[in-house]
Design a protein around this motif. Structure first.
Motif, PDB file in Angstrom:
ATOM      1  N   PHE A   6     -35.468 -28.526   4.372  1.00  0.00           N
ATOM      2  CA  PHE A   6     -35.092 -29.936   4.382  1.00  0.00           C
ATOM      3  C   PHE A   6     -34.089 -30.210   5.500  1.00  0.00           C
ATOM      4  O   PHE A   6     -33.169 -29.436   5.724  1.00  0.00           O
ATOM      5  CB  PHE A   6     -34.462 -30.330   3.037  1.00  0.00           C
ATOM      6  CG  PHE A   6     -35.395 -30.134   1.884  1.00  0.00           C
ATOM      7  CD1 PHE A   6     -36.440 -31.012   1.673  1.00  0.00           C
ATOM      8  CD2 PHE A   6     -35.222 -29.077   1.008  1.00  0.00           C
ATOM      9  CE1 PHE A   6     -37.299 -30.828   0.609  1.00  0.00           C
ATOM     10  CE2 PHE A   6     -36.079 -28.892  -0.056  1.00  0.00           C
ATOM     11  CZ  PHE A   6     -37.130 -29.762  -0.257  1.00  0.00           C
ATOM     12  N   PHE A   7     -34.290 -31.333   6.151  1.00  0.00           N
ATOM     13  CA  PHE A   7     -33.381 -31.735   7.215  1.00  0.00           C
ATOM     14  C   PHE A   7     -32.650 -32.995   6.771  1.00  0.00           C
ATOM     15  O   PHE A   7     -33.233 -33.867   6.129  1.00  0.00           O
ATOM     16  CB  PHE A   7     -34.155 -32.001   8.516  1.00  0.00           C
ATOM     17  CG  PHE A   7     -34.838 -30.774   9.044  1.00  0.00           C
ATOM     18  CD1 PHE A   7     -34.135 -29.841   9.765  1.00  0.00           C
ATOM     19  CD2 PHE A   7     -36.194 -30.560   8.798  1.00  0.00           C
ATOM     20  CE1 PHE A   7     -34.759 -28.714  10.259  1.00  0.00           C
ATOM     21  CE2 PHE A   7     -36.821 -29.441   9.273  1.00  0.00           C
ATOM     22  CZ  PHE A   7     -36.110 -28.500  10.008  1.00  0.00           C
ATOM     23  N   PHE A   8     -31.387 -33.088   7.153  1.00  0.00           N
ATOM     24  CA  PHE A   8     -30.569 -34.216   6.737  1.00  0.00           C
ATOM     25  C   PHE A   8     -30.080 -35.051   7.928  1.00  0.00           C
ATOM     26  O   PHE A   8     -29.200 -35.861   7.787  1.00  0.00           O
ATOM     27  CB  PHE A   8     -29.368 -33.734   5.913  1.00  0.00           C
ATOM     28  CG  PHE A   8     -29.784 -33.078   4.627  1.00  0.00           C
ATOM     29  CD1 PHE A   8     -30.108 -33.839   3.517  1.00  0.00           C
ATOM     30  CD2 PHE A   8     -29.881 -31.699   4.531  1.00  0.00           C
ATOM     31  CE1 PHE A   8     -30.501 -33.245   2.331  1.00  0.00           C
ATOM     32  CE2 PHE A   8     -30.277 -31.096   3.346  1.00  0.00           C
ATOM     33  CZ  PHE A   8     -30.595 -31.860   2.249  1.00  0.00           C
ATOM     34  N   ASP A   9     -30.664 -34.846   9.088  1.00  0.00           N
ATOM     35  CA  ASP A   9     -30.272 -35.586  10.284  1.00  0.00           C
ATOM     36  C   ASP A   9     -30.808 -37.009  10.239  1.00  0.00           C
ATOM     37  O   ASP A   9     -31.841 -37.286   9.642  1.00  0.00           O
ATOM     38  CB  ASP A   9     -30.808 -34.903  11.550  1.00  0.00           C
ATOM     39  CG  ASP A   9     -30.185 -33.532  11.768  1.00  0.00           C
ATOM     40  OD1 ASP A   9     -29.081 -33.299  11.242  1.00  0.00           O
ATOM     41  OD2 ASP A   9     -30.806 -32.718  12.470  1.00  0.00           O
ATOM     42  N   LYS A  10     -30.078 -37.897  10.930  1.00  0.00           N
ATOM     43  CA  LYS A  10     -30.512 -39.285  11.064  1.00  0.00           C
ATOM     44  C   LYS A  10     -30.365 -39.661  12.532  1.00  0.00           C
ATOM     45  O   LYS A  10     -29.402 -39.294  13.180  1.00  0.00           O
ATOM     46  CB  LYS A  10     -29.639 -40.235  10.258  1.00  0.00           C
ATOM     47  CG  LYS A  10     -29.648 -40.050   8.796  1.00  0.00           C
ATOM     48  CD  LYS A  10     -28.934 -41.207   8.136  1.00  0.00           C
ATOM     49  CE  LYS A  10     -27.578 -40.778   7.656  1.00  0.00           C
ATOM     50  NZ  LYS A  10     -26.937 -41.784   6.813  1.00  0.00           N
ATOM     51  N   LYS A  57     -33.068 -54.782  17.524  1.00  0.00           N
ATOM     52  CA  LYS A  57     -34.308 -54.157  17.057  1.00  0.00           C
ATOM     53  C   LYS A  57     -34.100 -52.649  16.964  1.00  0.00           C
ATOM     54  O   LYS A  57     -33.514 -52.039  17.848  1.00  0.00           O
ATOM     55  CB  LYS A  57     -35.462 -54.465  18.011  1.00  0.00           C
ATOM     56  CG  LYS A  57     -35.827 -55.928  18.040  1.00  0.00           C
ATOM     57  CD  LYS A  57     -36.992 -56.192  18.946  1.00  0.00           C
ATOM     58  CE  LYS A  57     -37.298 -57.691  18.970  1.00  0.00           C
ATOM     59  NZ  LYS A  57     -38.329 -58.034  19.912  1.00  0.00           N
ATOM     60  N   TYR A  58     -34.597 -52.106  15.885  1.00  0.00           N
ATOM     61  CA  TYR A  58     -34.503 -50.670  15.663  1.00  0.00           C
ATOM     62  C   TYR A  58     -35.850 -50.033  15.994  1.00  0.00           C
ATOM     63  O   TYR A  58     -36.889 -50.441  15.493  1.00  0.00           O
ATOM     64  CB  TYR A  58     -34.150 -50.368  14.199  1.00  0.00           C
ATOM     65  CG  TYR A  58     -32.751 -50.793  13.845  1.00  0.00           C
ATOM     66  CD1 TYR A  58     -31.681 -49.936  14.032  1.00  0.00           C
ATOM     67  CD2 TYR A  58     -32.488 -52.056  13.332  1.00  0.00           C
ATOM     68  CE1 TYR A  58     -30.394 -50.322  13.718  1.00  0.00           C
ATOM     69  CE2 TYR A  58     -31.207 -52.456  13.013  1.00  0.00           C
ATOM     70  CZ  TYR A  58     -30.164 -51.575  13.207  1.00  0.00           C
ATOM     71  OH  TYR A  58     -28.886 -51.960  12.893  1.00  0.00           O
ATOM     72  N   PHE A  59     -35.797 -49.038  16.868  1.00  0.00           N
ATOM     73  CA  PHE A  59     -36.988 -48.269  17.210  1.00  0.00           C
ATOM     74  C   PHE A  59     -36.714 -46.809  16.878  1.00  0.00           C
ATOM     75  O   PHE A  59     -35.582 -46.344  16.959  1.00  0.00           O
ATOM     76  CB  PHE A  59     -37.312 -48.397  18.707  1.00  0.00           C
ATOM     77  CG  PHE A  59     -37.716 -49.774  19.106  1.00  0.00           C
ATOM     78  CD1 PHE A  59     -39.013 -50.211  18.923  1.00  0.00           C
ATOM     79  CD2 PHE A  59     -36.798 -50.653  19.664  1.00  0.00           C
ATOM     80  CE1 PHE A  59     -39.395 -51.489  19.293  1.00  0.00           C
ATOM     81  CE2 PHE A  59     -37.168 -51.932  20.032  1.00  0.00           C
ATOM     82  CZ  PHE A  59     -38.469 -52.350  19.844  1.00  0.00           C
ATOM     83  N   ASP A  60     -37.738 -46.126  16.535  1.00  0.00           N
ATOM     84  CA  ASP A  60     -37.635 -44.681  16.296  1.00  0.00           C
ATOM     85  C   ASP A  60     -36.517 -44.371  15.298  1.00  0.00           C
ATOM     86  O   ASP A  60     -35.615 -43.592  15.563  1.00  0.00           O
ATOM     87  CB  ASP A  60     -37.405 -43.949  17.618  1.00  0.00           C
ATOM     88  CG  ASP A  60     -37.688 -42.450  17.482  1.00  0.00           C
ATOM     89  OD1 ASP A  60     -38.419 -42.069  16.553  1.00  0.00           O
ATOM     90  OD2 ASP A  60     -37.161 -41.677  18.292  1.00  0.00           O
ATOM     91  N   LEU A  61     -36.579 -45.001  14.144  1.00  0.00           N
ATOM     92  CA  LEU A  61     -35.610 -44.780  13.088  1.00  0.00           C
ATOM     93  C   LEU A  61     -35.999 -43.498  12.356  1.00  0.00           C
ATOM     94  O   LEU A  61     -36.960 -43.479  11.601  1.00  0.00           O
ATOM     95  CB  LEU A  61     -35.612 -45.979  12.133  1.00  0.00           C
ATOM     96  CG  LEU A  61     -34.431 -46.175  11.212  1.00  0.00           C
ATOM     97  CD1 LEU A  61     -33.163 -46.413  11.995  1.00  0.00           C
ATOM     98  CD2 LEU A  61     -34.679 -47.347  10.287  1.00  0.00           C
ATOM     99  N   THR A  68     -31.057 -41.193   3.926  1.00  0.00           N
ATOM    100  CA  THR A  68     -31.548 -42.416   4.567  1.00  0.00           C
ATOM    101  C   THR A  68     -30.374 -43.273   5.037  1.00  0.00           C
ATOM    102  O   THR A  68     -29.236 -43.091   4.606  1.00  0.00           O
ATOM    103  CB  THR A  68     -32.401 -43.235   3.587  1.00  0.00           C
ATOM    104  OG1 THR A  68     -31.596 -43.580   2.459  1.00  0.00           O
ATOM    105  CG2 THR A  68     -33.619 -42.456   3.135  1.00  0.00           C
ATOM    106  N   PHE A  69     -30.681 -44.220   5.923  1.00  0.00           N
ATOM    107  CA  PHE A  69     -29.674 -45.159   6.386  1.00  0.00           C
ATOM    108  C   PHE A  69     -29.363 -46.148   5.262  1.00  0.00           C
ATOM    109  O   PHE A  69     -30.254 -46.714   4.653  1.00  0.00           O
ATOM    110  CB  PHE A  69     -30.178 -45.942   7.602  1.00  0.00           C
ATOM    111  CG  PHE A  69     -30.107 -45.170   8.884  1.00  0.00           C
ATOM    112  CD1 PHE A  69     -28.911 -45.044   9.571  1.00  0.00           C
ATOM    113  CD2 PHE A  69     -31.234 -44.581   9.411  1.00  0.00           C
ATOM    114  CE1 PHE A  69     -28.833 -44.348  10.752  1.00  0.00           C
ATOM    115  CE2 PHE A  69     -31.174 -43.882  10.599  1.00  0.00           C
ATOM    116  CZ  PHE A  69     -29.974 -43.758  11.276  1.00  0.00           C
TER     117      PHE A  69
END
Length: 136
Positions: A6-10, A57-61, A68-69
């Motif tokens: 599992f990865f926890f990066d954002k 605008k959010y890209f590549d979230l 999660t954000f």
């Protein structure tokens, strides 16, 4: 071993386009009219107002299922974007252009008053008011 699955990066790529307007609200101009002495007395000129209309605008979230954000984080990103725009405004010519437009509007007042024999008395500390008094 379990944590490697599992990865926890954002990550988020944010593109911000903004419409920025800098101007003076002349309805807040404080003036007095002395009709007997034929004087227009300018007491206070309002500070410039800055209106920012951002289009964020959010890209590549990229976010993990477990990390999660949150709304707070997205709002924080929005605030940082607007702060960055405000810093950019400080180094652009928008404020000086707004002051030039204000100067042009005041020149009309000075010209009209001189035409009709009125005097404009400037009680503000703006740089350009001295040049008007010398011209008219």
């Amino acid at each position: 071993m379990f944590l490697r699955l599992f990865f926890f990066d954002k990550k988020a790529v944010v593109v911000v386009n903004a419409k920025v307007e800098v101007g003076y609200d002349l309805s807040k101009l404080e003036i007095q009219i002395d009709s007997l002495g034929k004087k227009i007395i300018i007491n206070k000129i309002p500070k410039e107002t800055i209106n920012i209309s951002p289009d964020i605008k959010y890209f590549d979230l990229q976010q993990s299922q477990f990390n999660t954000f949150s709304k707070y984080e997205l709002n924080k990103i929005n605030k940082k974007s607007i702060e960055k725009i405000k810093k950019t405004i400080a180094v652009t010519t928008l404020k000086s252009e707004a002051k030039t437009r204000l100067f042009e509007e005041f020149s009309k007042i000075y010209q009209l008053s001189a035409t009709f024999g009125w005097q404009v008395v400037d009680n503000t500390d703006l740089e350009f008011s001295k040049s008007f008094n010398q011209s008219f």
